[in-house]
Design a protein around this motif. Structure first.
Motif, PDB file in Angstrom:
ATOM      1  N   GLU A  61     -12.749 -21.165 -26.441  1.00 30.02           N
ATOM      2  CA  GLU A  61     -11.466 -21.304 -27.139  1.00 30.02           C
ATOM      3  C   GLU A  61     -11.534 -22.441 -28.158  1.00 30.02           C
ATOM      4  N   LYS A  62     -12.190 -23.515 -27.770  1.00 26.94           N
ATOM      5  CA  LYS A  62     -12.355 -24.629 -28.711  1.00 26.94           C
ATOM      6  C   LYS A  62     -13.237 -24.216 -29.884  1.00 26.94           C
ATOM      7  N   PHE A  63     -14.263 -23.424 -29.606  1.00 26.21           N
ATOM      8  CA  PHE A  63     -15.127 -22.939 -30.685  1.00 26.21           C
ATOM      9  C   PHE A  63     -14.308 -22.135 -31.696  1.00 26.21           C
ATOM     10  N   LEU A  64     -13.451 -21.251 -31.212  1.00 30.36           N
ATOM     11  CA  LEU A  64     -12.624 -20.439 -32.112  1.00 30.36           C
ATOM     12  C   LEU A  64     -11.718 -21.325 -32.959  1.00 30.36           C
ATOM     13  N   ALA A  65     -11.181 -22.381 -32.353  1.00 30.12           N
ATOM     14  CA  ALA A  65     -10.315 -23.293 -33.098  1.00 30.12           C
ATOM     15  C   ALA A  65     -11.110 -24.099 -34.119  1.00 30.12           C
ATOM     16  N   ASP A  66     -12.290 -24.546 -33.711  1.00 31.45           N
ATOM     17  CA  ASP A  66     -13.109 -25.370 -34.604  1.00 31.45           C
ATOM     18  C   ASP A  66     -13.603 -24.597 -35.824  1.00 31.45           C
ATOM     19  N   PHE A  67     -13.785 -23.286 -35.653  1.00 30.94           N
ATOM     20  CA  PHE A  67     -14.349 -22.485 -36.746  1.00 30.94           C
ATOM     21  C   PHE A  67     -13.382 -21.456 -37.302  1.00 30.94           C
TER      22      PHE A  67
END
Length: 247
Positions: A61-67
């Motif tokens: 989920e953090k990856f999706l937010a970061d990118f």
């Protein structure tokens, strides 16, 4: 040329930072504007492969937010990584992690924009060769499981490497066979993992190559450990390190 967001995986960040810098060097050489988000962490693959899917989803989920692509982006905003393993995780396993969740649409958006370095250069930008790349010697290529089976990457790295001045490719036997790393597999099944590395290295040595090259530093770390232990005359290089050589 587009602006790309680079994703630097855990292995590269902690153990092979020069490979990350070389990827940036190559991207800028072909005219790409590179953006790095320092808040990025992991794609979630270690937890996912170990069976901890809830924990993996939290990291993903953090990856999706970061990118997430900036709202004002004109045209596609690509995510490029020097790891086919992580790209394969995002493209494939994220579909399972986010199926039926509120993040499903965001997941699909990121999945359609994420690329491994060599496929981005060849398939998206149409780069046939990195200008100025030079390295004398012979190389053999290891197709990582993630690159070949999860991402369909095979001709792209070879095309770029074959265009490096002074470098000659010699294919080894069973190039598509696993090296034996597999993350936790190497820990849980050490004897099998080492035997697979030995077989891979022996095939590479049989070619007479100076360099063993791949898209994944995880494979190369595993193989390099065996090579160093046995004091064998073979050097492991990530494809980005080769493409950044000589200039």
């Amino acid at each position: 040329m587009p602006t790309v967001d680079i994703f630097i995986p855990c292995f590269v960040d902690q153990l092979y930072p020069t490979t990350a810098l070389n990827m940036v060097k190559v991207l800028e050489k072909v005219g790409v504007t590179v953006n790095y988000n320092p808040a990025q962490t992991c794609c979630g693959q270690p937890a996912y492969n170990a069976g901890y899917h809830d924990q993996s989803r939290a990291v993903a989920e953090k990856f999706l937010a970061d990118f997430a692509a900036p709202p004002a982006t004109a045209g596609p905003r690509y995510v490029v990584s020097p790891s086919a393993s992580c790209v394969g995780m995002v493209r494939n396993s994220y579909s399972e992690l986010f199926a039926g969740t509120p993040q499903q649409a965001a997941c699909r958006g990121v999945q359609g924009r994420v690329y491994e370095l060599t496929e981005f250069l060849v398939d998206v930008l149409g780069v046939a060769a990195v200008p100025g790349a030079r390295l004398a010697g012979k190389y053999t290529y290891h197709d990582s499981c993630s690159a070949l089976r999860e991402c369909g990457i095979r001709p792209q790295p070879r095309q770029l490497l074959d265009a490096v001045e002074g470098l000659e490719r010699i294919e080894m036997a069973e190039t598509t066979t696993c090296c034996g790393f597999g993350g936790t597999f190497a820990v849980k099944f050490e004897a099998i993992s080492v035997a697979m590395a030995q077989q891979k290295v022996e095939h590479a040595l049989d070619t007479g190559a100076d360099y063993l090259v791949s898209t994944d530093v995880s494979c190369l770390m595993h193989l390099e450990s065996y090579i160093k232990r046995e004091k064998l005359p073979l050097k492991c290089l990530h494809v980005a390190d080769v493409l950044a050589s000589g200039w």
